[in-house]
Design a protein around this motif. Sequence first.
Motif, PDB file in Angstrom:
ATOM      1  N   MET A 198     -11.309   7.559   4.689  1.00 31.94           N
ATOM      2  CA  MET A 198     -11.623   7.164   3.317  1.00 31.94           C
ATOM      3  C   MET A 198     -10.322   6.792   2.624  1.00 31.94           C
ATOM      4  O   MET A 198      -9.258   7.308   2.970  1.00 31.94           O
ATOM      5  CB  MET A 198     -12.236   8.341   2.557  1.00 31.94           C
ATOM      6  N   ASN A 199     -10.424   5.921   1.634  1.00 28.77           N
ATOM      7  CA  ASN A 199      -9.222   5.604   0.864  1.00 28.77           C
ATOM      8  C   ASN A 199      -9.607   4.981  -0.469  1.00 28.77           C
ATOM      9  O   ASN A 199     -10.752   4.588  -0.671  1.00 28.77           O
ATOM     10  CB  ASN A 199      -8.321   4.653   1.652  1.00 28.77           C
ATOM     11  N   TRP A 200      -8.645   4.899  -1.374  1.00 28.57           N
ATOM     12  CA  TRP A 200      -8.834   4.221  -2.660  1.00 28.57           C
ATOM     13  C   TRP A 200      -8.235   2.835  -2.555  1.00 28.57           C
ATOM     14  O   TRP A 200      -7.186   2.639  -1.924  1.00 28.57           O
ATOM     15  CB  TRP A 200      -8.144   4.992  -3.783  1.00 28.57           C
ATOM     16  N   ASN A 201      -8.866   1.874  -3.218  1.00 26.71           N
ATOM     17  CA  ASN A 201      -8.393   0.495  -3.073  1.00 26.71           C
ATOM     18  C   ASN A 201      -6.939   0.319  -3.515  1.00 26.71           C
ATOM     19  O   ASN A 201      -6.174  -0.378  -2.851  1.00 26.71           O
ATOM     20  CB  ASN A 201      -9.330  -0.468  -3.811  1.00 26.71           C
ATOM     21  N   GLY A 202      -6.528   0.971  -4.614  1.00 30.19           N
ATOM     22  CA  GLY A 202      -5.154   0.801  -5.091  1.00 30.19           C
ATOM     23  C   GLY A 202      -4.134   1.330  -4.104  1.00 30.19           C
ATOM     24  O   GLY A 202      -3.044   0.763  -3.957  1.00 30.19           O
ATOM     25  N   GLU A 203      -4.497   2.427  -3.408  1.00 35.42           N
ATOM     26  CA  GLU A 203      -3.598   2.994  -2.401  1.00 35.42           C
ATOM     27  C   GLU A 203      -3.407   2.003  -1.252  1.00 35.42           C
ATOM     28  O   GLU A 203      -2.305   1.861  -0.720  1.00 35.42           O
ATOM     29  CB  GLU A 203      -4.180   4.303  -1.852  1.00 35.42           C
ATOM     30  N   VAL A 204      -4.500   1.328  -0.861  1.00 29.79           N
ATOM     31  CA  VAL A 204      -4.419   0.359   0.232  1.00 29.79           C
ATOM     32  C   VAL A 204      -3.561  -0.833  -0.200  1.00 29.79           C
ATOM     33  O   VAL A 204      -2.707  -1.314   0.557  1.00 29.79           O
ATOM     34  CB  VAL A 204      -5.834  -0.096   0.660  1.00 29.79           C
ATOM     35  N   TYR A 205      -3.765  -1.273  -1.449  1.00 30.84           N
ATOM     36  CA  TYR A 205      -2.941  -2.362  -1.980  1.00 30.84           C
ATOM     37  C   TYR A 205      -1.465  -1.987  -1.925  1.00 30.84           C
ATOM     38  O   TYR A 205      -0.620  -2.753  -1.473  1.00 30.84           O
ATOM     39  CB  TYR A 205      -3.385  -2.675  -3.414  1.00 30.84           C
ATOM     40  N   MET A 206      -1.157  -0.769  -2.359  1.00 31.34           N
ATOM     41  CA  MET A 206       0.245  -0.312  -2.357  1.00 31.34           C
ATOM     42  C   MET A 206       0.802  -0.261  -0.937  1.00 31.34           C
ATOM     43  O   MET A 206       1.936  -0.666  -0.694  1.00 31.34           O
ATOM     44  CB  MET A 206       0.361   1.066  -2.998  1.00 31.34           C
ATOM     45  N   ALA A 207      -0.019   0.236   0.019  1.00 31.55           N
ATOM     46  CA  ALA A 207       0.435   0.307   1.416  1.00 31.55           C
ATOM     47  C   ALA A 207       0.709  -1.094   1.952  1.00 31.55           C
ATOM     48  O   ALA A 207       1.681  -1.311   2.677  1.00 31.55           O
ATOM     49  CB  ALA A 207      -0.610   1.016   2.274  1.00 31.55           C
ATOM     50  N   GLN A 208      -0.142  -2.050   1.561  1.00 29.33           N
ATOM     51  CA  GLN A 208       0.073  -3.437   1.987  1.00 29.33           C
ATOM     52  C   GLN A 208       1.389  -3.965   1.417  1.00 29.33           C
ATOM     53  O   GLN A 208       2.156  -4.633   2.104  1.00 29.33           O
ATOM     54  CB  GLN A 208      -1.093  -4.324   1.529  1.00 29.33           C
ATOM     55  N   GLN A 209       1.664  -3.613   0.148  1.00 29.43           N
ATOM     56  CA  GLN A 209       2.923  -4.025  -0.473  1.00 29.43           C
ATOM     57  C   GLN A 209       4.110  -3.424   0.275  1.00 29.43           C
ATOM     58  O   GLN A 209       5.185  -3.995   0.312  1.00 29.43           O
ATOM     59  CB  GLN A 209       2.990  -3.581  -1.937  1.00 29.43           C
ATOM     60  N   GLU A 210       3.881  -2.223   0.855  1.00 28.61           N
ATOM     61  CA  GLU A 210       4.967  -1.555   1.577  1.00 28.61           C
ATOM     62  C   GLU A 210       5.024  -2.010   3.031  1.00 28.61           C
ATOM     63  O   GLU A 210       5.743  -1.411   3.835  1.00 28.61           O
ATOM     64  CB  GLU A 210       4.791  -0.028   1.481  1.00 28.61           C
ATOM     65  N   GLY A 211       4.237  -3.020   3.392  1.00 27.24           N
ATOM     66  CA  GLY A 211       4.381  -3.633   4.706  1.00 27.24           C
ATOM     67  C   GLY A 211       3.396  -3.158   5.764  1.00 27.24           C
ATOM     68  O   GLY A 211       3.488  -3.567   6.913  1.00 27.24           O
ATOM     69  N   ALA A 212       2.446  -2.271   5.400  1.00 28.57           N
ATOM     70  CA  ALA A 212       1.500  -1.765   6.404  1.00 28.57           C
ATOM     71  C   ALA A 212       0.373  -2.774   6.624  1.00 28.57           C
ATOM     72  O   ALA A 212      -0.034  -3.476   5.699  1.00 28.57           O
ATOM     73  CB  ALA A 212       0.923  -0.435   5.949  1.00 28.57           C
ATOM     74  N   ASN A 213      -0.111  -2.846   7.855  1.00 26.21           N
ATOM     75  CA  ASN A 213      -1.227  -3.739   8.174  1.00 26.21           C
ATOM     76  C   ASN A 213      -2.536  -2.979   7.977  1.00 26.21           C
ATOM     77  O   ASN A 213      -3.275  -2.717   8.922  1.00 26.21           O
ATOM     78  CB  ASN A 213      -1.080  -4.245   9.608  1.00 26.21           C
ATOM     79  N   LEU A 214      -2.808  -2.615   6.728  1.00 27.73           N
ATOM     80  CA  LEU A 214      -3.967  -1.790   6.411  1.00 27.73           C
ATOM     81  C   LEU A 214      -5.076  -2.672   5.852  1.00 27.73           C
ATOM     82  O   LEU A 214      -4.833  -3.526   5.013  1.00 27.73           O
ATOM     83  CB  LEU A 214      -3.550  -0.736   5.372  1.00 27.73           C
ATOM     84  N   LYS A 215      -6.310  -2.474   6.348  1.00 29.09           N
ATOM     85  CA  LYS A 215      -7.446  -3.252   5.850  1.00 29.09           C
ATOM     86  C   LYS A 215      -8.398  -2.324   5.102  1.00 29.09           C
ATOM     87  O   LYS A 215      -8.489  -1.140   5.407  1.00 29.09           O
ATOM     88  CB  LYS A 215      -8.172  -3.927   7.021  1.00 29.09           C
TER      89      LYS A 215
END
Lengths: 285, 342
Positions: free
Chosen positions: B220-237
């Motif tokens: 499970m995750n929150w959308n903003g956390e995923v956005y932040m992880a993407q900004q930090e370079g993670a290939n998270l969907k």
Amino acid sequence: MDFRRLIISVTLAWLTVFVFLPHMLLVGTSFMSPDADHLVVWPTTLANFEKVFTPVYFTVFWHSLELAAIATLVCLLVAYPFAWLLSGFKQRTQAILLFLLILPFWTNSLIRTYAIKIILGKKGLINSALVSMGILDEPVQLLYTEFAVIFGLVYLLLPFMVLPLYSSFDKMDTSLLEAGKDLGANALQRFRHIILPLTMPGIISGCLIVFLPAMGMFYIADLLGGAKNLLLGNVVKNLFLVARDWPMGAAFSVIMMLMMALLLLMYAQANKLVSKKGGLNDENL
Amino acid sequence: MKKLLVAGLALASNLALAQEKVVVYNWSEYIDESVVEQFTKETGIEVEYATFDSNEVMYSKLKLQKGKGYDIAVPSTYYVSKMAREGMLQPIDKTKLSHFGNLNVDLLDKDYDKGNQYSVPYFWGSTAISYDADTLSEGEITSWKDLWDPKWKGQLLLTDDIREVFHMALTLNGHSGNSKNPEEIKQAYETLKSLMPNVLVFNSEAPREPFLSGDVSLGMNWNGEVYMAQQEGANLKYVYPKEGAVFWVDSFVIPSGAANIDNAHKFIDFMLRAEVAKTNAEYVGYASPNSAALPLMDEDVRKNPAVFPSQDDIARGEFHHDIGDDAMKLMTEYWQKLKAGM
């Protein structure tokens, strides 16, 4: 004289306002009835304490106890030979080694806990070293397990076990060992009948000093255990904030305080017993 | 000279007393500070800013102070209905909000506050599923049900949030995520019990962290956390499960005991400006309910499904609202059982 009186009254006032009164409020709250709108209302009741004694809380309590006991045992097994060896070094070396033991305390324990997360992680130090050396094919799950919780507790509390043990070993009269040897006792007998009894006070105080905080280090279980292992502190937090059942949360806290008091009482009793038998109690540590 | 100084000081302190102010109580890291400075510069209203990091803490504080002490607070969806019902909020005068029309109508007039009598949306977001696209292939995960697959034994992350986790299980069983029915909640507990062997970690501090460190690749995750992880370079969907994601809105409210009601309205209206909403959205990383701010935003942000869900995803999902103390108490009991392994 006036200065002394001032210091004492300031300390007393401080303890009254910030320790005694809040605890009395807590005890008072534990006998009240819960209410959604006013948090706490009359009449007084014992129902809160009844609700604490349910199987789920017993399981949680037993689990905390288990984790703390294992951590204490591991600390003892690691610290005992270490303290023994330590006491054999030259005074100067001893001082340096003790200093090194205390050194990590200069860093906040929460920061060190986060560092453990990095070491135990799947891409962490231990896993990548084992995989690159070919010992493991795939990283193993170390973080977010009970192993990680015990690892964290042992890491943080080990010095508390070493210090009282070291003090016992340091005071041990080595001529007794020589006498034992001359009289034909083998190594095992010398350990069993001379070393172990003489270091028993160190073992008892070390175990209690490690066991008590180990039960209370909830953040270790949260951070390293993945918050899967519900500990007593989490229960209290949930009761107050999420379920908003303040009286029951208070009742839970009161019972925890009683448990702590009981353990401290046992500690004092053990100390008395030890000094009666002519051993060293914690005043000599 | 001395007299002059004293007179000057007296004048200054008089001014300070007369200075207009507004006391804002918001989530931590939930605003671009330059926006607050800009507000003070334009209106001369001083902003006293305090932060909280859980609804529960904010609620308890306002409850104990009987709604006094703050002019604006920012509760999540179900706390708006709870606080309104308990008389802790006062109605918002929308005639004083000249930019209210900027808001996306899809996010207004929801069950938790019909007609937006008490609340003005600030940010909104969702709780759904995220996965590491380096480990899992696209299309492998499409529903909540997929998390129950035994192949994820000891590998999942769940948010450490009772409502969200129960919402997932209730939705999976075909019930409303806002169910108060003790039978349905009990059934959800049984469902979650069968998920527990798959759970590695609960995290509500920063659910993106275990993904970033490679310890977890699904959960499970929150959308903003995923956005932040993407900004930090993670290939998270980020996946909106077909049974429906959990949606929530964080809204401005005015507590019943607020002292500076006019200034509170001015502050809210300022935050509704398209430019200001854009600046905040780019800093915070959650979805902005401000339709007028969308065209100003970077296309990467606007088209990112982790930030903005599609109409279909919204329609399938369900917004949180208050379920009352009894249901909450019941869920808390089951939650403790789940964590105690019972």
